[in-house]
Design a protein around this motif. Structure first.
Motif, mmCIF file in Angstrom:
data_model
loop_
_atom_site.group_PDB
_atom_site.id
_atom_site.type_symbol
_atom_site.label_atom_id
_atom_site.label_comp_id
_atom_site.label_asym_id
_atom_site.label_seq_id
_atom_site.Cartn_x
_atom_site.Cartn_y
_atom_site.Cartn_z
ATOM 1 N N LEU A 85 -4.861 6.358 5.538
ATOM 2 C CA LEU A 85 -3.936 7.089 4.677
ATOM 3 C C LEU A 85 -4.649 8.143 3.841
ATOM 4 C CD1 LEU A 85 -1.575 4.230 3.472
ATOM 5 C CD2 LEU A 85 -1.122 5.961 5.226
ATOM 6 N N GLU A 86 -5.933 7.942 3.599
ATOM 7 C CA GLU A 86 -6.691 8.887 2.793
ATOM 8 C C GLU A 86 -7.338 9.999 3.622
ATOM 9 O OE1 GLU A 86 -9.269 6.243 0.657
ATOM 10 O OE2 GLU A 86 -7.576 5.339 -0.394
ATOM 11 N N ARG A 119 -5.790 -4.051 5.735
ATOM 12 C CA ARG A 119 -5.568 -3.312 4.489
ATOM 13 C C ARG A 119 -6.607 -2.196 4.334
ATOM 14 N NH1 ARG A 119 -2.836 -4.797 -0.111
ATOM 15 N NH2 ARG A 119 -2.856 -6.989 0.484
ATOM 16 N N GLN A 120 -7.865 -2.514 4.566
ATOM 17 C CA GLN A 120 -8.929 -1.522 4.421
ATOM 18 C C GLN A 120 -8.779 -0.386 5.430
ATOM 19 O OE1 GLN A 120 -12.665 -3.609 4.533
ATOM 20 N NE2 GLN A 120 -12.153 -4.852 2.744
ATOM 21 N N GLU A 172 -7.206 -8.506 5.321
ATOM 22 C CA GLU A 172 -8.003 -7.569 4.532
ATOM 23 C C GLU A 172 -8.580 -6.452 5.395
ATOM 24 O OE1 GLU A 172 -8.160 -7.101 1.205
ATOM 25 O OE2 GLU A 172 -6.542 -8.560 1.398
ATOM 26 N N LYS A 208 2.125 2.015 -3.562
ATOM 27 C CA LYS A 208 1.079 2.607 -4.408
ATOM 28 C C LYS A 208 1.003 4.116 -4.221
ATOM 29 C CE LYS A 208 -2.028 -1.381 -4.239
ATOM 30 N NZ LYS A 208 -3.334 -1.842 -3.711
ATOM 31 N N ARG A 209 1.333 4.579 -3.020
ATOM 32 C CA ARG A 209 1.212 5.993 -2.678
ATOM 33 C C ARG A 209 2.565 6.701 -2.600
ATOM 34 N NH1 ARG A 209 -2.510 2.811 -0.494
ATOM 35 N NH2 ARG A 209 -4.642 3.564 -0.265
ATOM 36 N N MET A 235 -6.025 0.588 6.932
ATOM 37 C CA MET A 235 -4.838 1.370 6.588
ATOM 38 C C MET A 235 -5.136 2.317 5.427
ATOM 39 S SD MET A 235 -1.124 0.067 5.354
ATOM 40 C CE MET A 235 0.068 1.253 4.740
ATOM 41 N N CYS A 236 -5.788 1.811 4.406
ATOM 42 C CA CYS A 236 -6.122 2.658 3.257
ATOM 43 C C CYS A 236 -7.011 3.824 3.665
ATOM 44 C CB CYS A 236 -6.790 1.824 2.168
ATOM 45 S SG CYS A 236 -5.664 0.665 1.356
ATOM 46 N N ARG A 237 -8.007 3.564 4.506
ATOM 47 C CA ARG A 237 -8.880 4.646 5.000
ATOM 48 C C ARG A 237 -8.058 5.681 5.751
ATOM 49 N NH1 ARG A 237 -12.378 0.506 6.397
ATOM 50 N NH2 ARG A 237 -11.628 0.592 8.549
ATOM 51 N N GLU A 269 0.816 -1.208 0.000
ATOM 52 C CA GLU A 269 0.000 0.000 0.000
ATOM 53 C C GLU A 269 0.856 1.268 0.000
ATOM 54 O OE1 GLU A 269 -3.157 0.053 -0.648
ATOM 55 O OE2 GLU A 269 -3.289 -2.133 -0.608
#
Length: 150
Positions: free
Chosen positions: A141-142, A134-135, A131, A22-23, A137-139, A19
């Motif tokens: 980071l955004e 992952r979800q 998962e 990707k960023r 962490m993505c939230r 992740e």
């Protein structure tokens, strides 16, 4: 923002790096000298073996707006106090609303273990837990970083 990882026993290092790549974000893995790790992307910081060596290093290097991944509630509390965000490998966000309760529960568990009581066995990590991390962490980071945790 940088990502800091209490990496000695972190089960989500691969997901973190995927992740972060990707960023185009920096990842710092901190572990003691009993561990060897290289993924070709992260900066790996090796500290002396010792009870809290990695935790002290992380506490001294994390900054406001950074993300810390750790299973250690006390370290998460220090990060929150510095204005960083903290996330468990299971995807639970440590916040000003839950950290006091988590620290208290840890204290009670330590007292019970000292009294000879045993806790349950550790279950094998599942794909669903990966998962969920992952979800979360993505939230995180955004989201816009918090101004202050407390």
């Amino acid at each position: 923002m940088q990502i800091w990882v209490d990496a000695d026993a972190c089960p989500v290092k691969t997901i973190l790096v995927e992740e972060a790549k990707k960023r185009n974000m920096e990842v710092h893995m901190v572990m003691d000298s009993a561990h060897v790790f290289s993924d070709g992307y992260s900066t790996v910081w090796t500290v002396d073996q010792g009870r809290d060596s990695a935790d002290l290093f992380l506490a001294n290097h994390i900054r406001s707006g950074d993300l810390l991944v750790t299973q250690d509630y006390a370290l998460a509390a220090l990060a929150l106090g510095k204005g960083a965000r903290a996330l468990s490998p299971n995807g639970m966000a440590y916040t000003g609303d839950n950290i006091d309760r988590l620290l208290f529960e840890r204290h009670i568990g330590q007292k019970q273990r000292r009294a000879g009581k045993r806790s349950g066995t550790v279950k094998k990590r599942t794909h669903q837990e990966d998962e969920a991390f992952r979800q979360a962490m993505c939230r995180m980071l955004e989201e816009e970083p918090p101004k202050s945790a407390f």
